[in-house]
Scaffold this motif. Structure first.
Motif, PDB file in Angstrom:
ATOM      1  N   ALA A 139       0.833  -1.200   0.000  1.00 18.93           N
ATOM      2  CA  ALA A 139       0.000   0.000   0.000  1.00 18.93           C
ATOM      3  C   ALA A 139       0.871   1.254   0.000  1.00 18.93           C
ATOM      4  CB  ALA A 139      -0.901   0.015   1.230  1.00 18.93           C
ATOM      5  N   PRO A 140       0.343   2.346  -0.554  1.00 17.89           N
ATOM      6  CA  PRO A 140       1.072   3.622  -0.457  1.00 17.89           C
ATOM      7  C   PRO A 140       1.251   4.021   1.009  1.00 17.89           C
ATOM      8  CG  PRO A 140      -0.761   3.797  -1.984  1.00 17.89           C
ATOM      9  CD  PRO A 140      -0.882   2.468  -1.317  1.00 17.89           C
ATOM     10  N   HIS A 141       2.240   4.843   1.259  1.00 17.89           N
ATOM     11  CA  HIS A 141       2.583   5.227   2.630  1.00 17.89           C
ATOM     12  C   HIS A 141       1.388   5.825   3.368  1.00 17.89           C
ATOM     13  CE1 HIS A 141       5.010   6.504   5.988  1.00 17.89           C
ATOM     14  NE2 HIS A 141       4.522   7.725   5.878  1.00 17.89           N
ATOM     15  N   GLU A 142       0.583   6.631   2.705  1.00 14.34           N
ATOM     16  CA  GLU A 142      -0.543   7.298   3.359  1.00 14.34           C
ATOM     17  C   GLU A 142      -1.640   6.320   3.781  1.00 14.34           C
ATOM     18  OE1 GLU A 142       0.455   8.190   0.205  1.00 14.34           O
ATOM     19  OE2 GLU A 142       1.717   9.873   0.797  1.00 14.34           O
ATOM     20  N   GLN A 143      -1.677   5.141   3.170  1.00 11.40           N
ATOM     21  CA  GLN A 143      -2.763   4.196   3.443  1.00 11.40           C
ATOM     22  C   GLN A 143      -2.349   3.072   4.387  1.00 11.40           C
ATOM     23  OE1 GLN A 143      -4.151   2.823  -0.323  1.00 11.40           O
ATOM     24  NE2 GLN A 143      -4.909   4.840  -0.946  1.00 11.40           N
ATOM     25  N   ARG A 144      -1.157   3.122   4.906  1.00  9.49           N
ATOM     26  CA  ARG A 144      -0.708   2.057   5.799  1.00  9.49           C
ATOM     27  C   ARG A 144      -1.348   2.199   7.168  1.00  9.49           C
ATOM     28  NH1 ARG A 144       5.638   1.474   4.136  1.00  9.49           N
ATOM     29  NH2 ARG A 144       5.196   0.938   1.982  1.00  9.49           N
ATOM     30  N   HIS A 145      -1.437   1.078   7.872  1.00  8.07           N
ATOM     31  CA  HIS A 145      -2.075   1.055   9.190  1.00  8.07           C
ATOM     32  C   HIS A 145      -1.186   1.686  10.244  1.00  8.07           C
ATOM     33  CE1 HIS A 145      -4.732  -1.908   7.363  1.00  8.07           C
ATOM     34  NE2 HIS A 145      -5.554  -1.661   8.355  1.00  8.07           N
ATOM     35  N   ILE A 146      -1.784   2.498  11.065  1.00  8.61           N
ATOM     36  CA  ILE A 146      -1.126   2.985  12.263  1.00  8.61           C
ATOM     37  C   ILE A 146      -1.745   2.219  13.423  1.00  8.61           C
ATOM     38  CG2 ILE A 146      -0.556   5.246  11.327  1.00  8.61           C
ATOM     39  CD1 ILE A 146      -2.994   6.368  12.778  1.00  8.61           C
ATOM     40  N   VAL A 147      -1.178   2.355  14.586  1.00  4.88           N
ATOM     41  CA  VAL A 147      -1.633   1.571  15.741  1.00  4.88           C
ATOM     42  C   VAL A 147      -3.111   1.825  16.024  1.00  4.88           C
ATOM     43  CG1 VAL A 147      -1.325   1.222  18.211  1.00  4.88           C
ATOM     44  CG2 VAL A 147       0.657   1.479  16.745  1.00  4.88           C
ATOM     45  N   LYS A 148      -3.536   3.073  15.950  1.00  3.16           N
ATOM     46  CA  LYS A 148      -4.935   3.387  16.245  1.00  3.16           C
ATOM     47  C   LYS A 148      -5.863   2.711  15.235  1.00  3.16           C
ATOM     48  CE  LYS A 148      -8.179   7.187  16.886  1.00  3.16           C
ATOM     49  NZ  LYS A 148      -9.269   6.314  16.563  1.00  3.16           N
ATOM     50  N   ARG A 149      -5.469   2.682  13.984  1.00  2.00           N
ATOM     51  CA  ARG A 149      -6.317   2.056  12.965  1.00  2.00           C
ATOM     52  C   ARG A 149      -6.395   0.544  13.172  1.00  2.00           C
ATOM     53  NH1 ARG A 149      -5.446   2.296   6.548  1.00  2.00           N
ATOM     54  NH2 ARG A 149      -7.338   1.225   5.971  1.00  2.00           N
ATOM     55  N   VAL A 150      -5.275  -0.072  13.531  1.00  2.00           N
ATOM     56  CA  VAL A 150      -5.283  -1.512  13.828  1.00  2.00           C
ATOM     57  C   VAL A 150      -6.214  -1.781  15.004  1.00  2.00           C
ATOM     58  CG1 VAL A 150      -3.887  -3.445  14.673  1.00  2.00           C
ATOM     59  CG2 VAL A 150      -3.000  -1.965  12.875  1.00  2.00           C
ATOM     60  N   TYR A 151      -6.107  -0.955  16.058  1.00  2.12           N
ATOM     61  CA  TYR A 151      -6.966  -1.120  17.228  1.00  2.12           C
ATOM     62  C   TYR A 151      -8.436  -0.958  16.849  1.00  2.12           C
ATOM     63  CZ  TYR A 151      -9.273  -0.207  21.635  1.00  2.12           C
ATOM     64  OH  TYR A 151     -10.148  -0.256  22.680  1.00  2.12           O
ATOM     65  N   ASP A 152      -8.743   0.065  16.061  1.00  2.00           N
ATOM     66  CA  ASP A 152     -10.132   0.291  15.655  1.00  2.00           C
ATOM     67  C   ASP A 152     -10.683  -0.884  14.853  1.00  2.00           C
ATOM     68  OD1 ASP A 152     -10.143   2.734  16.928  1.00  2.00           O
ATOM     69  OD2 ASP A 152      -9.749   3.884  15.090  1.00  2.00           O
ATOM     70  N   ARG A 153      -9.880  -1.454  13.962  1.00  2.00           N
ATOM     71  CA  ARG A 153     -10.341  -2.601  13.169  1.00  2.00           C
ATOM     72  C   ARG A 153     -10.575  -3.824  14.053  1.00  2.00           C
ATOM     73  NH1 ARG A 153      -7.379  -3.693   7.599  1.00  2.00           N
ATOM     74  NH2 ARG A 153      -8.837  -5.424   7.734  1.00  2.00           N
ATOM     75  N   LEU A 154      -9.680  -4.043  15.025  1.00  2.00           N
ATOM     76  CA  LEU A 154      -9.850  -5.189  15.927  1.00  2.00           C
ATOM     77  C   LEU A 154     -11.067  -4.987  16.820  1.00  2.00           C
ATOM     78  CD1 LEU A 154      -6.154  -5.874  16.954  1.00  2.00           C
ATOM     79  CD2 LEU A 154      -7.564  -7.221  15.402  1.00  2.00           C
ATOM     80  N   ALA A 155     -11.285  -3.771  17.299  1.00  2.00           N
ATOM     81  CA  ALA A 155     -12.449  -3.492  18.141  1.00  2.00           C
ATOM     82  C   ALA A 155     -13.724  -3.676  17.345  1.00  2.00           C
ATOM     83  CB  ALA A 155     -12.362  -2.084  18.702  1.00  2.00           C
ATOM     84  N   HIS A 156     -13.732  -3.243  16.102  1.00  2.00           N
ATOM     85  CA  HIS A 156     -14.914  -3.387  15.261  1.00  2.00           C
ATOM     86  C   HIS A 156     -15.192  -4.873  14.981  1.00  2.00           C
ATOM     87  CE1 HIS A 156     -17.894  -2.379  12.258  1.00  2.00           C
ATOM     88  NE2 HIS A 156     -17.287  -3.206  11.414  1.00  2.00           N
ATOM     89  N   ALA A 157     -14.139  -5.633  14.716  1.00  2.00           N
ATOM     90  CA  ALA A 157     -14.323  -7.075  14.485  1.00  2.00           C
ATOM     91  C   ALA A 157     -14.854  -7.761  15.738  1.00  2.00           C
ATOM     92  CB  ALA A 157     -13.004  -7.698  14.055  1.00  2.00           C
ATOM     93  N   LYS A 158     -14.384  -7.327  16.895  1.00  2.00           N
ATOM     94  CA  LYS A 158     -14.858  -7.922  18.163  1.00  2.00           C
ATOM     95  C   LYS A 158     -16.334  -7.647  18.375  1.00  2.00           C
ATOM     96  CE  LYS A 158     -14.039  -9.766  22.240  1.00  2.00           C
ATOM     97  NZ  LYS A 158     -13.688 -11.138  22.424  1.00  2.00           N
ATOM     98  N   THR A 159     -16.784  -6.408  18.093  1.00  2.00           N
ATOM     99  CA  THR A 159     -18.208  -6.094  18.268  1.00  2.00           C
ATOM    100  C   THR A 159     -19.063  -6.843  17.249  1.00  2.00           C
ATOM    101  OG1 THR A 159     -18.028  -4.122  16.895  1.00  2.00           O
ATOM    102  CG2 THR A 159     -17.773  -3.839  19.270  1.00  2.00           C
ATOM    103  N   GLN A 160     -18.517  -7.097  16.076  1.00  2.00           N
ATOM    104  CA  GLN A 160     -19.254  -7.858  15.087  1.00  2.00           C
ATOM    105  C   GLN A 160     -19.429  -9.311  15.532  1.00  2.00           C
ATOM    106  OE1 GLN A 160     -20.781  -6.633  12.380  1.00  2.00           O
ATOM    107  NE2 GLN A 160     -20.132  -4.640  13.126  1.00  2.00           N
ATOM    108  N   GLN A 161     -18.406  -9.863  16.215  1.00  2.00           N
ATOM    109  CA  GLN A 161     -18.506 -11.232  16.710  1.00  2.00           C
ATOM    110  C   GLN A 161     -19.521 -11.348  17.833  1.00  2.00           C
ATOM    111  OE1 GLN A 161     -14.607 -12.374  17.928  1.00  2.00           O
ATOM    112  NE2 GLN A 161     -13.911 -12.824  15.845  1.00  2.00           N
ATOM    113  N   VAL A 162     -19.583 -10.332  18.678  1.00  2.00           N
ATOM    114  CA  VAL A 162     -20.495 -10.352  19.812  1.00  2.00           C
ATOM    115  C   VAL A 162     -21.922 -10.192  19.329  1.00  2.00           C
ATOM    116  CG1 VAL A 162     -21.130  -9.148  21.943  1.00  2.00           C
ATOM    117  CG2 VAL A 162     -18.727  -9.545  21.408  1.00  2.00           C
ATOM    118  N   GLY A 163     -22.083  -9.501  18.223  1.00  2.00           N
ATOM    119  CA  GLY A 163     -23.427  -9.333  17.685  1.00  2.00           C
ATOM    120  C   GLY A 163     -23.947  -7.932  17.839  1.00  2.00           C
ATOM    121  N   GLY A 164     -23.048  -6.987  18.120  1.00  2.00           N
ATOM    122  CA  GLY A 164     -23.500  -5.644  18.357  1.00  2.00           C
ATOM    123  C   GLY A 164     -23.058  -4.733  17.326  1.00  2.00           C
TER     124      GLY A 164
END
Length: 65
Positions: free
Chosen positions: A40-65
């Protein structure tokens, strides 16, 4: 107690067994995100906050919320 009093120096403490990391269940997902970022281009790479947000979103999707 007698052993402690008879020794000039205390015996070394035992090391606790290693604990697993709280990130262990998420390591494959994080590795996959970072591997796809290599192309990916440099501007589109994951930063720590984005990784955390994606993991949190995946967790809420698993829980059903």
């Amino acid at each position: 107690m007698r052993e402690a009093l008879s020794l000039a120096w205390p015996s070394p403490r035992r090391k606790p067994p290693p604990r697993s990391s709280r990130l262990d269940p998420f390591k494959p997902a994080i590795d996959q995100m970072l591997k796809t970022d290599l192309d990916a281009p440099h501007e589109q790479r994951h930063i720590v906050k984005r990784v955390y947000d994606r993991l949190a979103h995946a967790k809420t999707q698993q829980v059903g919320g």
